[in-house]
Design an enzyme around this catalytic site. Structure first.
Site, PDB file in Angstrom:
ATOM      1  N   GLY A   1     -26.546  33.391  31.999  1.00  0.00           N
ATOM      2  CA  GLY A   1     -27.181  32.832  33.189  1.00  0.00           C
ATOM      3  C   GLY A   1     -27.014  31.328  33.320  1.00  0.00           C
TER       4      GLY A   1
ATOM      5  CB  THR B   1     -26.907  41.745  34.506  1.00  0.00           C
ATOM      6  OG1 THR B   1     -27.754  41.038  33.610  1.00  0.00           O
ATOM      7  CG2 THR B   1     -27.220  41.324  35.932  1.00  0.00           C
TER       8      THR B   1
ATOM      9  CB  THR C   1     -23.102  40.125  35.269  1.00  0.00           C
ATOM     10  OG1 THR C   1     -23.599  40.467  33.976  1.00  0.00           O
ATOM     11  CG2 THR C   1     -21.633  40.518  35.349  1.00  0.00           C
TER      12      THR C   1
ATOM     13  NE  ARG D   1     -31.967  32.567  30.152  1.00  0.00           N
ATOM     14  CZ  ARG D   1     -31.161  33.509  30.611  1.00  0.00           C
ATOM     15  NH1 ARG D   1     -31.607  34.718  30.875  1.00  0.00           N
ATOM     16  NH2 ARG D   1     -29.914  33.235  30.823  1.00  0.00           N
ATOM     17  CB  VAL D   2     -35.622  30.773  35.303  1.00  0.00           C
ATOM     18  CG1 VAL D   2     -35.159  31.276  36.657  1.00  0.00           C
ATOM     19  CG2 VAL D   2     -37.127  30.511  35.313  1.00  0.00           C
ATOM     20  CB  SER D   3     -32.241  35.458  34.618  1.00  0.00           C
ATOM     21  OG  SER D   3     -31.097  36.022  35.190  1.00  0.00           O
ATOM     22  CG  ASP D   4     -27.453  34.410  36.544  1.00  0.00           C
ATOM     23  OD1 ASP D   4     -27.774  34.800  35.397  1.00  0.00           O
ATOM     24  OD2 ASP D   4     -26.740  35.084  37.305  1.00  0.00           O
TER      25      ASP D   4
END
Ligand code: ASP
Length: 304
Positions: A230, A178, A227, A206-209
């Protein structure tokens, strides 16, 4: 005139498996920070440098963002990116966008919008409105990782072994890479940007940070990009937590150090880069490696 400072990262995780890759990553980070520094020295603002930095990192196939993004469980690349203007304390982001070259371009566009964070469905429509050309972000290295991981999961299933836990950064640093930029310009303005292809082999949706304030945050006190896993970053509300600590009077090093130490005690796998309103830079990690470099004045500092 204030002290300008930039820190950029190309992810965190296990030590890189081969030296050639480390060399490429080092060269890429080195040339990108040099270009950003020249822009900053020529008077570019924090938001513009954050934009340019993430786009340059997305265009480099060695990182897990834009070209070279990790592939999700269904074989599709979906990217998330965000940018935050510290002066206006304004966040915008795009979550799980497909088939564009630079999700950061969309996150920047959304700064001026009323609806500033869009999911995949909204992203497709926005990409069309913006007339962004279709782009295939898959590179051979990622495809090989995806095929290997598929085989592993199938054999795990047969052996009735449970799927890998969410705290595992997979073989070949599957989800690492990332990218992020934190910057303070000559006027003292601060900005943060972060972009990712996600954890790799994740469930669809899925939702990343990276497009949340846990992973990317800036105010007039500082700017942070994170990074790592998440879910761990979100559980720690890491980026926002660091900035709140600076606002409450800690130095940047203290705020990063305390937040990373707490995360370490909870066995999180994550890292963060940060700059503050005094032009200080800092970073911290619970992982083996953080691929980051920072510059302020004549000083260039490497994290690896
Ligand atoms: N934070 C990213 C995610 O979990 C991955 C990474 O930073 O390596 O989507």
């Amino acid at each position: 005139m204030k002290n300008p400072t930039i820190v950029i990262h190309g992810g965190a995780g296990r030590a890189l498996s081969d030296k050639t890759r480390e060399k490429f990553v080092r060269e890429a980070l080195s040339s990108i920070i040099e270009r950003l520094w020249q822009g900053l020295s020529a008077g570019a603002g924090a938001m513009e440098i954050a934009r340019q930095g993430c786009i340059a990192l997305e265009d480099c196939e060695h990182f897990n963002a834009g070209l070279g993004s990790a592939i999700q469980s269904d074989g599709q690349v979906r990217m998330s990116a965000s940018i935050m203007d510290g002066t206006r304390q304004s966040f915008s982001g795009i979550i799980n966008v497909e088939r564009v070259q630079n999700p950061t371009v969309m996150a920047v566009h959304l700064q001026q919008a009323r609806d500033r964070v869009l999911d995949g469905v909204g992203a497709v429509r926005l990409a069309r409105e913006m007339r962004l050309p279709l782009f295939d972000a898959v590179v051979p290295r990622r495809l090989e990782e995806w095929i290997r991981q598929g085989r592993k999961e199938r054999s795990d299933d047969q052996a009735q072994v449970s799927a890998p836990s969410s705290t595992e950064v997979g073989p070949d640093d599957r989800g690492s890479g990332t990218v992020g930029v934190v910057v303070r310009d000559f006027t003292g303005a601060l900005a943060a940007s972060t972009s990712t292809g996600g954890r790799g082999f994740e469930r669809v949706g899925r939702v990343s940070d990276s497009a949340t304030v846990a992973g990317n945050y800036a105010t007039e006190y500082g700017a942070v990009s994170c990074t790592g896993i998440g879910e761990d970053i979100t559980d720690e509300a890491l980026a926002a937590r660091i900035i709140v600590r600076v606002q409450d009077g800690m130095t940047l090093d203290e705020a990063v150090g305390a937040s990373i130490e707490e995360a370490r005690q909870r066995e999180r796998r994550l890292a963060a880069i940060a700059v503050d309103h005094r032009g200080q830079m800092s970073w911290g990690k619970t992982t083996e490696l953080l691929l980051a470099v920072g510059r302020t004045g004549d000083e260039e500092r490497w994290a690896f």
